[in-house]
Scaffold this motif. Structure first.
Motif, PDB file in Angstrom:
ATOM      1  N   ILE A 128     -10.466 -20.413 -25.003  1.00 44.38           N
ATOM      2  CA  ILE A 128     -10.178 -21.654 -25.719  1.00 44.38           C
ATOM      3  C   ILE A 128     -10.859 -22.801 -24.973  1.00 44.38           C
ATOM      4  N   LYS A 129     -11.549 -23.658 -25.685  1.00 40.89           N
ATOM      5  CA  LYS A 129     -12.197 -24.820 -25.088  1.00 40.89           C
ATOM      6  C   LYS A 129     -11.189 -25.941 -24.890  1.00 40.89           C
ATOM      7  N   PHE A 178     -16.668 -19.976 -12.252  1.00 38.94           N
ATOM      8  CA  PHE A 178     -15.244 -19.664 -12.185  1.00 38.94           C
ATOM      9  C   PHE A 178     -14.547 -20.789 -11.408  1.00 38.94           C
ATOM     10  N   LEU A 179     -13.574 -21.454 -12.038  1.00 36.93           N
ATOM     11  CA  LEU A 179     -12.941 -22.616 -11.424  1.00 36.93           C
ATOM     12  C   LEU A 179     -11.575 -22.317 -10.818  1.00 36.93           C
ATOM     13  N   ALA A 180     -10.708 -21.610 -11.565  1.00 39.48           N
ATOM     14  CA  ALA A 180      -9.349 -21.412 -11.064  1.00 39.48           C
ATOM     15  C   ALA A 180      -8.661 -20.286 -11.810  1.00 39.48           C
ATOM     16  N   ILE A 181      -7.613 -19.755 -11.188  1.00 44.00           N
ATOM     17  CA  ILE A 181      -6.779 -18.719 -11.794  1.00 44.00           C
ATOM     18  C   ILE A 181      -5.318 -19.138 -11.661  1.00 44.00           C
ATOM     19  N   GLY A 229     -11.900 -34.839 -16.646  1.00 44.81           N
ATOM     20  CA  GLY A 229     -12.943 -35.062 -17.634  1.00 44.81           C
ATOM     21  C   GLY A 229     -13.860 -33.877 -17.845  1.00 44.81           C
ATOM     22  N   ASP A 230     -13.784 -32.875 -16.948  1.00 44.46           N
ATOM     23  CA  ASP A 230     -14.636 -31.691 -17.105  1.00 44.46           C
ATOM     24  C   ASP A 230     -14.235 -30.911 -18.360  1.00 44.46           C
ATOM     25  N   LYS A 231     -15.246 -30.485 -19.096  1.00 38.84           N
ATOM     26  CA  LYS A 231     -15.014 -29.627 -20.258  1.00 38.84           C
ATOM     27  C   LYS A 231     -15.034 -28.174 -19.784  1.00 38.84           C
ATOM     28  N   VAL A 232     -13.973 -27.440 -20.092  1.00 39.76           N
ATOM     29  CA  VAL A 232     -13.787 -26.095 -19.551  1.00 39.76           C
ATOM     30  C   VAL A 232     -13.408 -25.128 -20.670  1.00 39.76           C
ATOM     31  N   GLU A 233     -13.346 -23.848 -20.304  1.00 38.31           N
ATOM     32  CA  GLU A 233     -12.796 -22.813 -21.174  1.00 38.31           C
ATOM     33  C   GLU A 233     -11.650 -22.129 -20.453  1.00 38.31           C
ATOM     34  N   LEU A 234     -10.569 -21.885 -21.161  1.00 37.97           N
ATOM     35  CA  LEU A 234      -9.461 -21.105 -20.632  1.00 37.97           C
ATOM     36  C   LEU A 234      -9.589 -19.686 -21.175  1.00 37.97           C
ATOM     37  N   ASP A 275      -4.205 -16.414 -16.327  1.00 35.34           N
ATOM     38  CA  ASP A 275      -5.225 -17.125 -17.096  1.00 35.34           C
ATOM     39  C   ASP A 275      -6.283 -17.677 -16.146  1.00 35.34           C
ATOM     40  N   ILE A 276      -7.490 -17.813 -16.665  1.00 37.77           N
ATOM     41  CA  ILE A 276      -8.629 -18.278 -15.865  1.00 37.77           C
ATOM     42  C   ILE A 276      -9.248 -19.489 -16.541  1.00 37.77           C
ATOM     43  N   ILE A 277      -9.708 -20.460 -15.742  1.00 36.71           N
ATOM     44  CA  ILE A 277     -10.542 -21.513 -16.323  1.00 36.71           C
ATOM     45  C   ILE A 277     -11.944 -21.436 -15.714  1.00 36.71           C
ATOM     46  N   ARG A 278     -12.929 -21.728 -16.552  1.00 39.45           N
ATOM     47  CA  ARG A 278     -14.324 -21.673 -16.143  1.00 39.45           C
ATOM     48  C   ARG A 278     -15.078 -22.827 -16.816  1.00 39.45           C
ATOM     49  N   LYS A 279     -16.260 -23.111 -16.288  1.00 37.21           N
ATOM     50  CA  LYS A 279     -17.058 -24.223 -16.811  1.00 37.21           C
ATOM     51  C   LYS A 279     -18.500 -23.767 -16.988  1.00 37.21           C
ATOM     52  N   GLU A 280     -19.083 -24.138 -18.113  1.00 34.10           N
ATOM     53  CA  GLU A 280     -20.494 -23.810 -18.364  1.00 34.10           C
ATOM     54  C   GLU A 280     -21.375 -24.584 -17.392  1.00 34.10           C
ATOM     55  N   ILE A 281     -22.355 -23.885 -16.827  1.00 29.93           N
ATOM     56  CA  ILE A 281     -23.306 -24.516 -15.904  1.00 29.93           C
ATOM     57  C   ILE A 281     -24.409 -25.163 -16.719  1.00 29.93           C
TER      58      ILE A 281
END
Length: 396
Positions: A351-352, A320-323, A338-343, A389-395
């Motif tokens: 959404i990627k 979990f990165l940010a809200i 440059g980080d690839k994330v999902e919203l 909305d939330i952004i997250r990143k695959e580990i």
């Protein structure tokens, strides 16, 4: 069918409401069986109830600890103070607590799962005592729940459908009290069941032998996490009035994702039931993106293997990165350009995207966003965020 989500803090209450909960359950500093949750002051509870009511949602107050004699007067004062805030229900396990609340207020009373209600006769008894809703014990099957609902249709039935499970009978455990003097039945469990255990032979002190229950390993008390999403349509058909997500000590990310997924699932079952099984794999995939232990449908699905032996560690596939709140991203974990994330949004869709630019104080461009920063973000492709909305990143 009501969707009931956890609210361990005021922030989590607002997240649950915004991600689709019909109701939330919250506790105060005493009597709530979750000492490690943030819990609410009376002032915070007042704000939370007003916030939820303004959006047409309900708030239930958890007072399900078992009282000692010296706590009765304080319990009465607590009930009186909360009643003035007009919550939508009190959740209790102690029959004395039920009696006190009934004498002092007209607010509906819900009987906690800690009361271990497993049969028609007990439901009738609590109904006669003035209870409005029964949160049934987690040990019941779909068949048993259906029998209860059919026999007593005029009392509300609530069922846990997601979250951590206790290895003891509806959470009534003494293991933590015995090993650490932390009472699980008063909200202070040390989760001793998650520890790794060994055998010591009487005359070989200090020599530890692993407990090999079978070839899987040694965590013989370690329960899997409940995920009854595959059975949600069955619970709907039975007429269950409320389905409950466990997790007052879990993160806002956990609250957001589980609430959004179960909200989406209930809407599908109500509006387009024939598509539920088709949508189910994608919904479960979303639940796999929160921190959890291996899932089981538990006693609802009458599964025999409810324990997980190799480890008590969590499965963590995403961070979990940010809200997004008040037109800024509140950073919960560091990330960089440059980080690839999902919203992930309130409607349960993701959404990627890629982090293109990070701006602090509206204009200063930075390379890395650190915890507690409040920032603007530009994404590729262009995305316009909405509140919560939330952004997250695959580990990886």
């Amino acid at each position: 069918m009501e969707l009931l989500s956890p609210a361990g803090t005021l922030e989590k209450l607002k997240v649950a409401v915004n991600f689709g909960a019909d109701a939330v359950y919250a506790g105060v500093k005493q009597f709530s069986l979750r000492e490690r949750a943030g819990n609410f002051t009376i002032e915070e509870l007042n704000e939370g109830i007003n916030y939820a009511h303004a959006k047409g949602r309900k708030v239930y107050i958890t007072l399900n600890a078992f009282m000692k004699n010296h706590e009765i007067e304080n319990f009465k004062k607590t009930v009186d103070a909360i009643a003035e805030l007009h919550p939508d229900g009190f959740i209790v396990a102690d029959i004395g607590a039920l009696s006190i609340i009934k004498e002092r207020t007209d607010i509906p009373i819900h009987i906690s799962t800690q009361a271990n209600v497993t049969n028609i006769a007990t439901v009738k008894a609590y109904k006669d005592l003035g209870a409005n809703r029964i949160i049934l014990a987690r040990e019941l099957s779909l068949k048993e729940i259906a029998e209860i609902k059919k026999a007593i249709p005029d009392i509300e039935i609530e069922i846990f459908v997601h979250g951590a499970m206790c290895m003891a009978y509806s959470g009534r455990c003494l293991l933590s009290s015995y090993l650490t003097a932390r009472d699980p039945n008063r909200g202070n469990c040390a989760q001793s069941c998650r520890w790794k255990y060994y055998v010591v032979e009487e005359k070989r002190e200090g020599e530890l032998y692993p407990i090999e229950e079978d070839h899987h390993g040694t965590y013989i008390f370690n329960s899997k996490d409940l995920c009854a999403l595959p059975l949600l349509d069955k619970l709907y058909e039975i007429g269950v009035d409320s389905v409950k997500i466990e997790g007052r000590v879990k993160s806002i990310y956990y609250v957001a994702v589980t609430t959004a997924v179960y909200r989406k699932a209930i809407n599908i079952i109500k509006n387009n039931p024939e598509s539920f099984k088709t949508e189910l794999p994608r919904l479960i995939e979303e639940l796999d993106k929160i921190s959890h232990r291996p899932y089981t449908t538990g006693f609802l699905g009458q599964e025999k293997e409810l324990q997980y032996y190799p480890t008590s560690s969590y499965i963590r596939k995403y961070k979990f990165l940010a809200i997004y709140k008040n037109n800024l991203w509140e950073v919960k974990n560091p990330f960089k350009i440059g980080d690839k994330v999902e919203l992930f949004s309130k409607n349960g869709e993701s959404i990627k995207a890629t982090i293109k630019k990070i701006l602090k104080n509206g204009e200063k461009q930075i390379h890395t966003a650190h915890t507690n920063y409040k920032i603007d973000i530009e994404f590729t492709p262009y995305l316009k965020p909405n509140d919560y909305d939330i952004i997250r990143k695959e580990i990886t």
